[in-house]
Design a protein around this motif. Structure first.
Motif, PDB file in Angstrom:
ATOM      1  N   THR A  80      -9.901  21.681  24.159  1.00 36.72           N
ATOM      2  CA  THR A  80      -8.654  20.925  23.945  1.00 36.72           C
ATOM      3  C   THR A  80      -8.947  19.630  23.214  1.00 36.72           C
ATOM      4  N   LEU A  81     -10.075  19.000  23.559  1.00 41.01           N
ATOM      5  CA  LEU A  81     -10.452  17.746  22.903  1.00 41.01           C
ATOM      6  C   LEU A  81     -10.633  17.975  21.399  1.00 41.01           C
ATOM      7  N   LYS A  82     -11.273  19.098  21.058  1.00 39.84           N
ATOM      8  CA  LYS A  82     -11.504  19.396  19.636  1.00 39.84           C
ATOM      9  C   LYS A  82     -10.187  19.670  18.911  1.00 39.84           C
ATOM     10  N   ILE A  83      -9.264  20.359  19.587  1.00 36.22           N
ATOM     11  CA  ILE A  83      -7.949  20.644  18.977  1.00 36.22           C
ATOM     12  C   ILE A  83      -7.221  19.327  18.726  1.00 36.22           C
ATOM     13  N   GLN A  84      -7.240  18.460  19.750  1.00 35.52           N
ATOM     14  CA  GLN A  84      -6.573  17.159  19.619  1.00 35.52           C
ATOM     15  C   GLN A  84      -7.201  16.308  18.519  1.00 35.52           C
ATOM     16  N   THR A  85      -8.523  16.349  18.453  1.00 32.30           N
ATOM     17  CA  THR A  85      -9.240  15.572  17.436  1.00 32.30           C
ATOM     18  C   THR A  85      -8.868  16.070  16.044  1.00 32.30           C
ATOM     19  N   ALA A  86      -8.793  17.388  15.879  1.00 33.79           N
ATOM     20  CA  ALA A  86      -8.417  17.969  14.579  1.00 33.79           C
ATOM     21  C   ALA A  86      -7.012  17.505  14.190  1.00 33.79           C
ATOM     22  N   GLU A  87      -6.113  17.483  15.188  1.00 35.74           N
ATOM     23  CA  GLU A  87      -4.737  17.030  14.915  1.00 35.74           C
ATOM     24  C   GLU A  87      -4.717  15.560  14.511  1.00 35.74           C
ATOM     25  N   ASN A  88      -5.542  14.755  15.199  1.00 36.14           N
ATOM     26  CA  ASN A  88      -5.608  13.318  14.874  1.00 36.14           C
ATOM     27  C   ASN A  88      -6.096  13.090  13.448  1.00 36.14           C
ATOM     28  N   VAL A  89      -7.115  13.855  13.050  1.00 39.36           N
ATOM     29  CA  VAL A  89      -7.674  13.725  11.688  1.00 39.36           C
ATOM     30  C   VAL A  89      -6.602  14.112  10.664  1.00 39.36           C
ATOM     31  N   GLN A  90      -5.928  15.234  10.940  1.00 43.18           N
ATOM     32  CA  GLN A  90      -4.879  15.733  10.039  1.00 43.18           C
ATOM     33  C   GLN A  90      -3.741  14.699   9.923  1.00 43.18           C
ATOM     34  N   TYR A  91      -3.338  14.158  11.061  1.00 46.23           N
ATOM     35  CA  TYR A  91      -2.259  13.159  11.142  1.00 46.23           C
ATOM     36  C   TYR A  91      -2.622  11.918  10.321  1.00 46.23           C
ATOM     37  N   THR A  92      -3.865  11.432  10.517  1.00 41.75           N
ATOM     38  CA  THR A  92      -4.330  10.237   9.804  1.00 41.75           C
ATOM     39  C   THR A  92      -4.376  10.473   8.302  1.00 41.75           C
ATOM     40  N   LYS A  93      -4.879  11.639   7.900  1.00 45.02           N
ATOM     41  CA  LYS A  93      -4.948  11.969   6.459  1.00 45.02           C
ATOM     42  C   LYS A  93      -3.560  11.940   5.836  1.00 45.02           C
ATOM     43  N   TYR A  94      -2.612  12.557   6.531  1.00 49.84           N
ATOM     44  CA  TYR A  94      -1.237  12.614   6.017  1.00 49.84           C
ATOM     45  C   TYR A  94      -0.678  11.203   5.845  1.00 49.84           C
ATOM     46  N   ILE A  95      -0.846  10.377   6.881  1.00 44.56           N
ATOM     47  CA  ILE A  95      -0.277   9.023   6.843  1.00 44.56           C
ATOM     48  C   ILE A  95      -0.918   8.193   5.736  1.00 44.56           C
ATOM     49  N   GLU A  96      -2.245   8.306   5.600  1.00 43.67           N
ATOM     50  CA  GLU A  96      -2.937   7.516   4.566  1.00 43.67           C
ATOM     51  C   GLU A  96      -2.447   7.868   3.156  1.00 43.67           C
ATOM     52  N   LYS A  97      -2.182   9.169   2.930  1.00 42.69           N
ATOM     53  CA  LYS A  97      -1.782   9.604   1.584  1.00 42.69           C
ATOM     54  C   LYS A  97      -0.268   9.509   1.354  1.00 42.69           C
ATOM     55  N   GLU A  98       0.517   9.889   2.370  1.00 46.77           N
ATOM     56  CA  GLU A  98       1.968   9.991   2.191  1.00 46.77           C
ATOM     57  C   GLU A  98       2.713   8.705   2.548  1.00 46.77           C
ATOM     58  N   ILE A  99       2.112   7.897   3.408  1.00 44.02           N
ATOM     59  CA  ILE A  99       2.784   6.657   3.812  1.00 44.02           C
ATOM     60  C   ILE A  99       1.837   5.492   3.535  1.00 44.02           C
ATOM     61  N   PRO A 100       1.627   5.202   2.252  1.00 41.11           N
ATOM     62  CA  PRO A 100       0.675   4.137   1.922  1.00 41.11           C
ATOM     63  C   PRO A 100       1.141   2.778   2.443  1.00 41.11           C
ATOM     64  N   VAL A 101       0.178   1.955   2.783  1.00 40.18           N
ATOM     65  CA  VAL A 101       0.482   0.643   3.347  1.00 40.18           C
ATOM     66  C   VAL A 101       0.870  -0.319   2.239  1.00 40.18           C
ATOM     67  N   GLU A 102       1.959  -1.026   2.476  1.00 40.12           N
ATOM     68  CA  GLU A 102       2.396  -2.017   1.490  1.00 40.12           C
ATOM     69  C   GLU A 102       1.550  -3.277   1.625  1.00 40.12           C
ATOM     70  N   GLU A 103       1.542  -4.041   0.566  1.00 41.11           N
ATOM     71  CA  GLU A 103       0.841  -5.326   0.608  1.00 41.11           C
ATOM     72  C   GLU A 103       1.616  -6.303   1.492  1.00 41.11           C
ATOM     73  N   VAL A 104       0.881  -7.135   2.181  1.00 40.18           N
ATOM     74  CA  VAL A 104       1.525  -8.171   2.995  1.00 40.18           C
ATOM     75  C   VAL A 104       1.401  -9.485   2.237  1.00 40.18           C
ATOM     76  N   SER A 105       2.536 -10.171   2.055  1.00 38.41           N
ATOM     77  CA  SER A 105       2.496 -11.413   1.279  1.00 38.41           C
ATOM     78  C   SER A 105       2.103 -12.601   2.154  1.00 38.41           C
ATOM     79  N   ASP A 106       1.614 -13.652   1.504  1.00 36.81           N
ATOM     80  CA  ASP A 106       1.250 -14.884   2.222  1.00 36.81           C
ATOM     81  C   ASP A 106       2.478 -15.477   2.917  1.00 36.81           C
ATOM     82  N   LYS A 107       3.625 -15.279   2.297  1.00 38.47           N
ATOM     83  CA  LYS A 107       4.876 -15.792   2.851  1.00 38.47           C
ATOM     84  C   LYS A 107       5.155 -15.126   4.219  1.00 38.47           C
ATOM     85  N   GLU A 108       4.944 -13.806   4.260  1.00 42.05           N
ATOM     86  CA  GLU A 108       5.170 -13.065   5.513  1.00 42.05           C
ATOM     87  C   GLU A 108       4.179 -13.509   6.588  1.00 42.05           C
TER      88      GLU A 108
END
Length: 203
Positions: free
Chosen positions: A116-144
């Motif tokens: 189960t740990l390996k299944i969960q780990t695989a899901e976490n890796v897949q989830y992270t990959k998707y977020i990194e590519k599909e939901i890129p992080v915006e820049e944070v401004s000095d003002k913010e």
């Protein structure tokens, strides 16, 4: 307290929701629930009060449904975790424990086994990959960053706290704001996926 927390759990084999033909089981729900209960306790909140219990239940099921939708979308778009990546992550976890027996004891406590740990780990890796590519992080401004810091100072002085200089806390503030922005974008993406999904909540 633990008894009260356990009362909020459901049967491991119960179907808590169906997302596009995928059944989400009580076991997944209980694990997500425990994690949320712990977060609330760390923030000094009581997850067992009537109001909080309702909120925890809603948030847990929403988190589970959202995660499932993202993983299904990641599957569609071909994001996968290789065996090597999973083994690497599991090896990292093993490093936190002095020996296999300690790891096994920790897994048992979390009601997990190695498979189960390996299944969960695989899901976490897949989830992270998707977020990194599909939901890129915006820049944070000095003002913010400045606005966030000013708020910290305001709250700190109201509570009589000494707030460090901006330079000292700037990296943490930046990380916090990046996470906030990513969470907002992720929530928007989940809402978008929900519109085209069949979600049937059973509890």
């Amino acid at each position: 307290m633990q008894k009260k927390l356990n009362k909020q759990k459901v049967d491991d084999k119960e179907t808590v929701a169906i997302v596009n033909d995928k059944k989400l089981m009580g076991r997944d729900y209980n694990m997500a629930l425990s994690s949320l209960q712990m977060q609330m306790q760390q923030m000094g909140q009581d997850p067992t009060s009537k109001e909080a219990a309702k909120q925890v239940k809603e948030q847990t099921i929403n988190n589970l449904v959202g995660q499932t939708l993202i993983l299904q979308e990641a599957d569609k778009k071909g994001y996968q975790a290789s065996e090597e990546e999973v083994e690497k992550q599991v090896a990292k976890m093993k490093e936190q424990f002095k020996d296999d027996k300690k790891l096994e004891a920790a897994l048992k406590q979390a009601d997990l086994d190695m498979e189960t740990l390996k299944i969960q780990t695989a899901e976490n890796v897949q989830y992270t990959k998707y977020i990194e590519k599909e939901i890129p992080v915006e820049e944070v401004s000095d003002k913010e960053i400045q606005a966030y810091y000013d708020q910290m100072v305001q709250q700190g002085s109201a509570g009589g706290q000494e707030i460090p200089k901006l330079e000292e806390v700037k990296p943490q503030i930046m990380q916090q704001l990046v996470q906030q922005k990513q969470q907002e974008k992720l929530a928007q993406q989940v809402e978008k996926l929900k519109k085209n999904a069949e979600v049937d909540i059973k509890i």
